[in-house]
Write a protein that holds these residues in place. Structure first.
Motif, PDB file in Angstrom:
ATOM      1  N   ARG A   1       0.850  -1.180   0.000  1.00 51.50           N
ATOM      2  CA  ARG A   1       0.000   0.000   0.000  1.00 51.50           C
ATOM      3  C   ARG A   1       0.897   1.246   0.000  1.00 51.50           C
ATOM      4  O   ARG A   1       2.107   1.151   0.204  1.00 51.50           O
ATOM      5  CB  ARG A   1      -0.895   0.002   1.241  1.00 51.50           C
ATOM      6  N   THR A   2       0.321   2.407  -0.205  1.00 53.46           N
ATOM      7  CA  THR A   2       1.103   3.632  -0.077  1.00 53.46           C
ATOM      8  C   THR A   2       1.555   3.771   1.378  1.00 53.46           C
ATOM      9  O   THR A   2       0.717   3.810   2.283  1.00 53.46           O
ATOM     10  CB  THR A   2       0.280   4.859  -0.487  1.00 53.46           C
ATOM     11  N   VAL A   3       2.862   3.809   1.594  1.00 55.90           N
ATOM     12  CA  VAL A   3       3.417   3.879   2.947  1.00 55.90           C
ATOM     13  C   VAL A   3       4.017   5.262   3.167  1.00 55.90           C
ATOM     14  O   VAL A   3       4.847   5.727   2.387  1.00 55.90           O
ATOM     15  CB  VAL A   3       4.492   2.792   3.170  1.00 55.90           C
ATOM     16  N   ILE A   4       3.588   5.914   4.233  1.00 54.42           N
ATOM     17  CA  ILE A   4       4.125   7.218   4.624  1.00 54.42           C
ATOM     18  C   ILE A   4       4.603   7.132   6.060  1.00 54.42           C
ATOM     19  O   ILE A   4       3.834   6.739   6.953  1.00 54.42           O
ATOM     20  CB  ILE A   4       3.065   8.325   4.484  1.00 54.42           C
ATOM     21  N   LEU A   5       5.865   7.463   6.292  1.00 53.31           N
ATOM     22  CA  LEU A   5       6.441   7.493   7.634  1.00 53.31           C
ATOM     23  C   LEU A   5       6.793   8.943   7.940  1.00 53.31           C
ATOM     24  O   LEU A   5       7.755   9.481   7.398  1.00 53.31           O
ATOM     25  CB  LEU A   5       7.681   6.598   7.705  1.00 53.31           C
TER      26      LEU A   5
END
Length: 241
Positions: free
Chosen positions: A12-16
């Motif tokens: 999935r689109t991963v944002i940290l």
């Protein structure tokens, strides 16, 4: 075709997002698609009682879900007066995972507590928690090092986690809730950046899976972890993806 339209090996689109909490020594908001987990690292300048006098530090974790993190509201566990078995299991997993990649001697006698609070759950909350918790822990250790409270950097390797499973007989990476709730088998993989295994949790839901299928999931997870550790490093300002 997966419900999300992703390919079988696509995260999935991963944002940290680091530094989201100004009060803690380290923090990260981890988003895996619609799943969002706030991870914070808090430093206590003394270890738990069982480590006093040993010269070693400790990393532990707590995990919880907000009442409307899921489709239907659930009461806060504090209101019910006890944590569920699932909560205990997940927070112990997070703590074990982080202790696997930290030199407790290099910490000295202190404790770092990681809090992982699920803001929104759409599958893979423990994977998001571990991946984000590493970023929060790293930031906290960086700060302690800058303040001269650590003689050396105690983290020895990166760590991240991801789920895999069989959905309609196809091995897929990073299951969302729709896939997880109907998967024929699912597994959570906690791996280091060098590919070492910290923990594997696998369950057959409809029928047992084979040795070869397990390694198919492991290879899929490794590819996902390779991407996640790059995103961690980007969030920490260590390198570009």
């Amino acid at each position: 075709m997966r419900p999300s339209g992703r390919t079988s090996d696509q995260l999935r689109t991963v944002i940290l997002e680091p530094h989201v909490n100004q009060h803690t020594e380290g923090s990260c908001l981890a988003r895996f698609g619609q799943t969002a987990v706030l991870c914070t690292a808090s430093v206590e300048k003394k270890p738990p009682p069982f480590l006093r006098g040993t010269g070693r530090g400790w990393v532990t974790a707590e995990y919880g879900m907000l009442p409307r993190a899921t489709h239907a509201r659930t009461d806060r566990e504090a209101v019910r007066g006890r944590q569920s078995g699932r909560t205990h299991e997940i927070q112990r997993l997070i703590g074990r995972s982080l202790r696997a990649i930290i030199n407790q001697k290099a910490m000295g006698e202190m404790q770092i507590k990681i809090d992982c609070d699920v803001l929104l759950a759409d599958g893979g909350t423990r994977s998001a928690a571990i991946t984000g918790a590493y970023v929060a822990l790293h930031i906290a250790c960086q700060r302690l090092r800058q303040l001269g409270l650590l003689a050396s950097f105690p983290i020895v390797e990166q760590i991240a986690a991801v789920s895999c499973g069989f959905y309609h007989d196809v091995a897929v990476l990073d299951l969302d809730y729709t896939e997880d709730s109907t998967a024929q088998a699912d597994a959570n993989f906690v791996l280091t950046s060098s590919g070492k295994i910290v923990e594997v949790q696998g369950t057959a839901e409809e029928k047992p899976f084979t040795h070869d299928q397990l390694f198919q999931l492991l290879n899929l997870a490794q590819n996902g972890i390779n991407t996640l550790v790059k995103l961690q490093r980007k969030a920490l300002g260590l390198e570009e993806v």
